[in-house]
Design a protein around this motif. Structure first.
Motif, short mmCIF file in Angstrom:
data_model
loop_
_atom_site.label_atom_id
_atom_site.label_comp_id
_atom_site.label_asym_id
_atom_site.label_seq_id
_atom_site.Cartn_x
_atom_site.Cartn_y
_atom_site.Cartn_z
N ASP A 79 10.25 32.63 18.27
CA ASP A 79 11.27 31.84 17.59
C ASP A 79 10.81 31.33 16.23
N GLY A 80 9.72 31.86 15.72
CA GLY A 80 9.24 31.46 14.40
C GLY A 80 9.97 32.20 13.29
N ARG A 81 9.60 31.89 12.05
CA ARG A 81 10.21 32.54 10.90
C ARG A 81 9.79 34.00 10.85
N PRO A 114 13.80 38.66 18.58
CA PRO A 114 12.44 39.10 18.29
C PRO A 114 11.48 38.58 19.37
N VAL A 115 10.43 39.35 19.59
CA VAL A 115 9.39 38.97 20.55
C VAL A 115 8.07 38.92 19.81
N TRP A 116 7.06 38.36 20.46
CA TRP A 116 5.75 38.24 19.82
C TRP A 116 5.18 39.61 19.43
N PHE A 117 5.48 40.66 20.18
CA PHE A 117 5.02 42.00 19.80
C PHE A 117 5.54 42.35 18.41
N ASP A 118 6.82 42.03 18.15
CA ASP A 118 7.39 42.30 16.83
C ASP A 118 6.61 41.56 15.75
N ARG A 119 6.28 40.32 15.99
CA ARG A 119 5.61 39.48 15.00
C ARG A 119 4.21 39.98 14.68
N TYR A 120 3.47 40.42 15.68
CA TYR A 120 2.08 40.78 15.46
C TYR A 120 1.77 42.27 15.43
N PHE A 121 2.72 43.13 15.80
CA PHE A 121 2.39 44.56 15.87
C PHE A 121 3.44 45.50 15.31
N GLN A 122 4.56 45.01 14.77
CA GLN A 122 5.61 45.87 14.24
C GLN A 122 5.74 45.72 12.72
N TYR A 123 6.74 46.38 12.17
CA TYR A 123 7.06 46.22 10.75
C TYR A 123 7.92 44.98 10.56
N MET A 124 7.65 44.27 9.49
CA MET A 124 8.41 43.06 9.20
C MET A 124 9.11 43.21 7.86
#
Length: 124
Positions: A79-81, A114-124
């Motif tokens: 739930d972060g930016r 979004p999930v934490w995987f998106d934040r730390y391992f995907q394209y942003m």
């Protein structure tokens, strides 16, 4: 686009012994490492990973100063930016759809948080 991952290693199905391809990903943020089989960062992607492999990977991570994070934890809602906030998401997804030739059938589209995987391992 910026990638949240530094890089990944994929092992073909024939070499894994678990009837699925295996992958290991290193995040650009905080030295986080995760691993799975099948679809990267998808539910069930820990299927086929043995305790022996996970213990070995955790030990390697510890030796080099990284932290192994199981995929199941990374699938918790984030739930972060994020650059992929709603105001940016639609134009970005439309551009990716056009570039990749993906089917743009909005009837099948789900709004996935979004999930934490998106934040730390995907394209942003």
């Amino acid at each position: 686009m910026v990638s949240s991952q530094h890089g990944d290693i994929t092992v073909p199905t024939e070499a894994t012994g678990c009837e699925r391809p295996m992958w290991v990903v290193l995040s650009n943020f905080g030295g986080f490492v995760t691993a799975g089989t099948g679809g990267m960062g998808m539910p069930g992607s820990e299927q086929g990973l043995t305790d022996e492999f996970l213990g070995w990977l955790d030990g390697v991570c510890t030796e080099v100063g990284c932290v192994f994070v199981p995929v199941e934890l990374l699938l918790e809602p984030y739930d972060g930016r994020s650059v992929l906030e709603q105001m940016y998401a639609e134009p970005l997804l439309a551009a990716l759809t056009a570039e990749q030739g993906w089917d743009d059938d909005e009837d099948d589209e789900e709004d996935l948080p979004p999930v934490w995987f998106d934040r730390y391992f995907q394209y942003m």
